[in-house]
Write a protein that holds these residues in place. Structure first.
Motif, PDB file in Angstrom:
ATOM      1  N   VAL A  24       0.685  -1.322   0.049  1.00  0.00           N
ATOM      2  CA  VAL A  24       0.116   0.043   0.026  1.00  0.00           C
ATOM      3  C   VAL A  24       0.879   1.319  -0.081  1.00  0.00           C
ATOM      4  O   VAL A  24       0.389   2.086  -0.633  1.00  0.00           O
ATOM      5  CB  VAL A  24      -0.794  -0.062   1.198  1.00  0.00           C
ATOM      6  N   GLU A  25       1.937   1.319   0.733  1.00  0.00           N
ATOM      7  CA  GLU A  25       2.767   2.555   0.890  1.00  0.00           C
ATOM      8  C   GLU A  25       3.795   2.673  -0.558  1.00  0.00           C
ATOM      9  O   GLU A  25       4.258   3.773  -0.550  1.00  0.00           O
ATOM     10  CB  GLU A  25       3.754   2.376   2.008  1.00  0.00           C
ATOM     11  N   SER A  26       3.822   1.731  -1.241  1.00  0.00           N
ATOM     12  CA  SER A  26       4.366   1.666  -2.584  1.00  0.00           C
ATOM     13  C   SER A  26       3.547   2.912  -3.554  1.00  0.00           C
ATOM     14  O   SER A  26       4.166   3.418  -4.448  1.00  0.00           O
ATOM     15  CB  SER A  26       4.690   0.271  -3.106  1.00  0.00           C
ATOM     16  N   GLY A  27       2.215   2.791  -3.179  1.00  0.00           N
ATOM     17  CA  GLY A  27       1.303   3.696  -3.957  1.00  0.00           C
ATOM     18  C   GLY A  27       0.796   2.973  -5.251  1.00  0.00           C
ATOM     19  O   GLY A  27      -0.099   3.381  -6.195  1.00  0.00           O
ATOM     20  N   ARG A  28       1.351   1.621  -5.509  1.00  0.00           N
ATOM     21  CA  ARG A  28       0.752   0.796  -6.731  1.00  0.00           C
ATOM     22  C   ARG A  28       0.347  -0.595  -6.232  1.00  0.00           C
ATOM     23  O   ARG A  28       1.173  -1.404  -5.707  1.00  0.00           O
ATOM     24  CB  ARG A  28       1.969   0.762  -7.731  1.00  0.00           C
ATOM     25  N   PHE A  29      -1.009  -0.705  -6.580  1.00  0.00           N
ATOM     26  CA  PHE A  29      -1.513  -2.088  -6.024  1.00  0.00           C
ATOM     27  C   PHE A  29      -2.881  -2.216  -6.683  1.00  0.00           C
ATOM     28  O   PHE A  29      -3.448  -1.337  -7.642  1.00  0.00           O
ATOM     29  CB  PHE A  29      -1.714  -2.006  -4.514  1.00  0.00           C
ATOM     30  N   VAL A  30      -3.422  -3.590  -6.706  1.00  0.00           N
ATOM     31  CA  VAL A  30      -4.442  -3.944  -7.308  1.00  0.00           C
ATOM     32  C   VAL A  30      -5.379  -4.694  -6.097  1.00  0.00           C
ATOM     33  O   VAL A  30      -4.850  -5.423  -5.260  1.00  0.00           O
ATOM     34  CB  VAL A  30      -4.241  -5.136  -8.568  1.00  0.00           C
ATOM     35  N   ILE A  31      -6.647  -4.553  -6.264  1.00  0.00           N
ATOM     36  CA  ILE A  31      -7.660  -4.811  -5.369  1.00  0.00           C
ATOM     37  C   ILE A  31      -8.685  -5.705  -6.394  1.00  0.00           C
ATOM     38  O   ILE A  31      -9.280  -5.345  -7.312  1.00  0.00           O
ATOM     39  CB  ILE A  31      -8.384  -3.814  -4.510  1.00  0.00           C
ATOM     40  N   LEU A  32      -8.740  -6.989  -5.734  1.00  0.00           N
ATOM     41  CA  LEU A  32      -9.802  -7.937  -6.396  1.00  0.00           C
ATOM     42  C   LEU A  32     -11.027  -7.781  -5.469  1.00  0.00           C
ATOM     43  O   LEU A  32     -11.026  -8.163  -4.513  1.00  0.00           O
ATOM     44  CB  LEU A  32      -9.196  -9.261  -6.597  1.00  0.00           C
ATOM     45  N   PHE A  33     -12.146  -7.532  -6.280  1.00  0.00           N
ATOM     46  CA  PHE A  33     -13.624  -7.373  -5.656  1.00  0.00           C
ATOM     47  C   PHE A  33     -14.358  -8.834  -6.125  1.00  0.00           C
ATOM     48  O   PHE A  33     -14.529  -9.251  -7.416  1.00  0.00           O
ATOM     49  CB  PHE A  33     -14.405  -6.257  -6.041  1.00  0.00           C
ATOM     50  N   ASP A  34     -14.844  -9.294  -4.905  1.00  0.00           N
ATOM     51  CA  ASP A  34     -15.771 -10.715  -5.277  1.00  0.00           C
ATOM     52  C   ASP A  34     -17.107 -10.299  -4.695  1.00  0.00           C
ATOM     53  O   ASP A  34     -18.052 -11.584  -5.060  1.00  0.00           O
ATOM     54  CB  ASP A  34     -15.079 -11.759  -4.685  1.00  0.00           C
ATOM     55  N   ARG A  35     -17.654  -9.290  -4.242  1.00  0.00           N
ATOM     56  CA  ARG A  35     -18.882  -9.060  -3.563  1.00  0.00           C
ATOM     57  C   ARG A  35     -19.431  -7.675  -3.876  1.00  0.00           C
ATOM     58  O   ARG A  35     -18.545  -6.766  -3.397  1.00  0.00           O
ATOM     59  CB  ARG A  35     -19.119  -9.453  -2.129  1.00  0.00           C
ATOM     60  N   ALA A  36     -20.532  -7.376  -4.331  1.00  0.00           N
ATOM     61  CA  ALA A  36     -21.217  -6.051  -4.149  1.00  0.00           C
ATOM     62  C   ALA A  36     -22.275  -5.963  -2.947  1.00  0.00           C
ATOM     63  O   ALA A  36     -23.031  -6.990  -3.287  1.00  0.00           O
ATOM     64  CB  ALA A  36     -21.588  -5.580  -5.515  1.00  0.00           C
ATOM     65  N   ASN A  37     -22.254  -4.755  -2.373  1.00  0.00           N
ATOM     66  CA  ASN A  37     -23.401  -4.671  -1.511  1.00  0.00           C
ATOM     67  C   ASN A  37     -24.199  -3.511  -1.519  1.00  0.00           C
ATOM     68  O   ASN A  37     -23.697  -2.215  -1.222  1.00  0.00           O
ATOM     69  CB  ASN A  37     -22.886  -4.740  -0.027  1.00  0.00           C
ATOM     70  N   PRO A  38     -25.239  -3.390  -2.570  1.00  0.00           N
ATOM     71  CA  PRO A  38     -26.109  -2.110  -2.702  1.00  0.00           C
ATOM     72  C   PRO A  38     -26.582  -1.672  -1.515  1.00  0.00           C
ATOM     73  O   PRO A  38     -26.818  -2.568  -0.549  1.00  0.00           O
ATOM     74  CB  PRO A  38     -27.137  -2.509  -3.810  1.00  0.00           C
ATOM     75  N   THR A  39     -27.234  -0.524  -1.553  1.00  0.00           N
ATOM     76  CA  THR A  39     -27.908   0.046  -0.551  1.00  0.00           C
ATOM     77  C   THR A  39     -29.169  -0.571  -0.188  1.00  0.00           C
ATOM     78  O   THR A  39     -29.315  -0.841   1.022  1.00  0.00           O
ATOM     79  CB  THR A  39     -28.033   1.539  -0.680  1.00  0.00           C
ATOM     80  N   THR A  40     -29.810  -1.049  -1.396  1.00  0.00           N
ATOM     81  CA  THR A  40     -31.243  -1.804  -1.124  1.00  0.00           C
ATOM     82  C   THR A  40     -31.042  -3.122  -1.683  1.00  0.00           C
ATOM     83  O   THR A  40     -29.973  -2.962  -2.774  1.00  0.00           O
ATOM     84  CB  THR A  40     -32.412  -0.958  -1.726  1.00  0.00           C
ATOM     85  N   GLY A  41     -31.544  -4.142  -1.306  1.00  0.00           N
ATOM     86  CA  GLY A  41     -31.435  -5.342  -2.093  1.00  0.00           C
ATOM     87  C   GLY A  41     -30.436  -6.373  -1.395  1.00  0.00           C
ATOM     88  O   GLY A  41     -29.603  -5.993  -0.387  1.00  0.00           O
ATOM     89  N   ARG A  42     -30.113  -7.600  -1.888  1.00  0.00           N
ATOM     90  CA  ARG A  42     -29.306  -8.357  -1.507  1.00  0.00           C
ATOM     91  C   ARG A  42     -27.737  -8.102  -1.799  1.00  0.00           C
ATOM     92  O   ARG A  42     -27.641  -7.594  -3.082  1.00  0.00           O
ATOM     93  CB  ARG A  42     -29.872  -9.802  -2.115  1.00  0.00           C
ATOM     94  N   SER A  43     -27.087  -8.762  -1.297  1.00  0.00           N
ATOM     95  CA  SER A  43     -25.616  -8.836  -1.644  1.00  0.00           C
ATOM     96  C   SER A  43     -25.457  -9.680  -2.711  1.00  0.00           C
ATOM     97  O   SER A  43     -26.127 -10.582  -3.011  1.00  0.00           O
ATOM     98  CB  SER A  43     -24.853  -9.486  -0.599  1.00  0.00           C
TER      99      SER A  43
END
Length: 155
Positions: free
Chosen positions: A33-52
């Motif tokens: 993180v402190e290097s300033g260059r990274f990749v994040i892999l997302f596997d779940r979305a949580n909308p404000t309304t509705g299901r994950s």
């Protein structure tokens, strides 16, 4: 009696290795993180309304200290309809940003930045990365309901 003694003995030898492994991973996350260059892999979305919603395939955010690239599907209510209905996703392609990073010894890193899209939508990104590498991206938009994505820092 013998079983509990053997179990205690095994735990005694394994515990220092576990603590060392956690510290090693925390140091690795800090370095990335402190290097300033990274990749994040997302596997779940949580909308404000509705299901994950489980995301498949994995979606990613490429972060450089001054640029970001991200393409994430959007689930939720949009207050203004896009001119092109195929453009419902949250998308930034190598967009220049000014990020503010803060660090908390217990909670990890918080990175905040804003950007405008092609349709003049102002999006504010709140990225939290724990020292174990777990990541949470909360997105607030001027045109849509907020949404949160969960994922992990790519090691």
């Amino acid at each position: 009696m013998k079983t509990s003694f053997l179990l205690s003995l095994c735990l005694l030898f394994l515990l220092p290795g576990t603590i060392y492994g956690q510290k090693e991973k925390e140091e690795q996350v800090k370095a990335i993180v402190e290097s300033g260059r990274f990749v994040i892999l997302f596997d779940r979305a949580n909308p404000t309304t509705g299901r994950s919603v489980m995301l498949s395939p994995l979606y990613e955010m490429r972060f450089d200290s001054t640029r970001v690239s991200v393409y994430l599907p959007y689930f939720g209510r949009s207050y203004t309809a896009p001119a092109d209905p195929r453009k419902l996703a949250i998308e930034l392609a190598d967009t220049e940003i000014q990020a503010q990073t803060s660090f908390n010894e217990r909670k990890g890193y918080t990175i905040v930045f804003s950007s405008k899209t092609e349709t003049n939508e102002l999006i504010t990104f709140y990225l939290k990365i724990t020292l174990s590498g777990m990541s949470t991206l909360s997105i607030n938009s001027s045109f849509r309901q907020s949404i949160t994505y969960l994922g992990n820092l790519k090691m």
